[in-house]
Design an enzyme around this catalytic site. Structure first.
Site, PDB file in Angstrom:
ATOM      1  CE  LYS A  87     -14.744 -49.287  14.775  1.00 39.56           C
ATOM      2  NZ  LYS A  87     -14.030 -49.322  16.059  1.00 39.56           N
ATOM      3  CG  ASP A  88     -13.629 -55.248   9.690  1.00 41.57           C
ATOM      4  OD1 ASP A  88     -13.319 -56.440   9.630  1.00 41.57           O
ATOM      5  OD2 ASP A  88     -14.453 -54.794  10.511  1.00 41.57           O
ATOM      6  NE  ARG A  89      -5.709 -53.313   3.149  1.00 42.20           N
ATOM      7  CZ  ARG A  89      -4.678 -53.852   2.516  1.00 42.20           C
ATOM      8  NH1 ARG A  89      -4.132 -54.971   2.998  1.00 42.20           N
ATOM      9  NH2 ARG A  89      -4.202 -53.327   1.409  1.00 42.20           N
TER      10      ARG A  89
END
Length: 349
Positions: A87-89
């Site tokens: 998942k995106d940071r």
């Protein structure tokens, strides 16, 4: 041996659009809460077993870093920590992790809160969570300073609900400045040296993804990315199952119109694409624009696979608010929110 020149490819930003020019522009990810993702597993925790499933909300942290923090607190190795997807940071994301069940008292998960990690639920489970073991993701996005008209927005949302969007791989797949593609080319030419297995996997996936995007771009330009053609391999919605359709009849056309079936494109590997006629020729022509890549993927023991050219956008809603545009929608696993967003607006991340 002289390596072939680096192929020319179309970057994500320049891939053709299916629904017309963007309606406006704005700013994305001004704050982590502007990009919210909630994972959908598709199954319930077992309620017993030698592992724990943790429902974790993280802010401004990437998945692998969270896995390391969970491992340290649980007294486990990082390889024992399971998660279904990265998942995106720069976001607020909720996802599941698995950790080995402690023999003694469970750790104080609240100790992670100072790192932007909240453990919201803990459930016993029988198995380690495997990569890809999720049904999809729910998104809530805010694009700030985005001036649109309501009629134009409503018309574009309705078109996307009805037809979906091209199922492009997102730009994060390719690394900074397309570095994963450049390194994949070096790998195929034998100039990459010794490469860790995980790193090699990222490069190979990037190469396949770029070739797929290039093929899909041609289908978008031809305006048949969402319409079956003779010789297409049609993929059943929500599955990896596909079949050859050498003749397109009314029944197949109708099933594609209601998005039960989708035309598919190749994820290159060993063997020839299973398509026929003009569609197979098109796929081979696109592959020829990447000298050495199909052979390199086959040599790395990648199998020929298929991916739907079209991405249905589930429960899509959009509204204009004081800050700009708010969107909510759900996508199946392996697809990218930016493939939806780019059909609506331009943005600066």
């Amino acid at each position: 041996m002289t390596q072939a020149p680096l192929p020319c490819w179309t970057t994500f930003a320049d891939l053709p659009l299916a629904h017309g020019e963007p309606l406006g522009c704005g700013r994305l990810r001004v704050e982590p809460a502007d990009f919210q993702v909630e994972e959908r597993l598709g199954f319930a925790p077992d309620g017993e077993g030698d592992h724990l499933l943790l429902w974790v909300r993280k802010t401004g942290a990437n998945t692998e870093w969270v896995a390391r923090r969970l491992a340290a607190l649980a007294g486990a190795s990082q390889s024992e920590i399971g998660y279904a997807g990265l998942k995106d940071r720069h976001a607020v994301t909720s996802q599941w992790f698995s950790v080995p069940r402690p023999r003694d008292e469970p750790p104080d998960w609240s100790a992670l809160s100072t790192d932007g990690i909240e453990v919201l639920e803990v459930h016993p489970h029988r198995r380690k969570l495997r990569r890809g073991a999720l049904a999809g993701n729910r998104f809530r996005l805010r694009i700030r300073d985005c001036a649109l008209t309501v009629p134009a927005l409503d018309a574009r949302l309705e078109a996307i609900r009805a037809r979906g969007v091209p199922n492009y791989f997102g730009e994060q797949r390719f690394g900074h400045a397309d570095g994963n593609l450049i390194r994949a080319h070096a790998l195929f030419g034998g100039t990459a040296g010794r490469v860790p297995r995980h790193q090699k996997g990222l490069w190979l996936s990037a190469a396949r993804s770029q070739m797929f995007n290039q093929l899909l771009a041609e289908r978008v330009r031809r305006e048949d990315w969402d319409r079956p053609q003779p010789g297409d391999c049609l993929q059943l919605d929500g599955t990896h199952s596909h079949f050859l359709a050498e003749v397109i009849d009314e029944a197949l056309t109708e099933r594609c119109e209601r998005m039960d079936l989708h035309p598919s494109g190749p994820l290159w590997g060993a063997g020839a694409p299973p398509t026929r006629a003009a569609i197979q020729r098109l796929e081979e022509e696109v592959a020829a624009d990447f000298p050495g890549w199909p052979e390199g993927l086959a040599a790395q023991r990648m199998d020929q696979e298929r991916r739907a050219l079209r991405l249905p956008v589930i429960d899509l809603t959009g509204r204009l608010v004081e800050e700009g545009l708010e969107l909510t929608f759900e996508l199946t696993a392996g697809s990218y929110a930016t493939a939806v967003l780019r059909e609506l607006v331009d943005w600066d991340a």
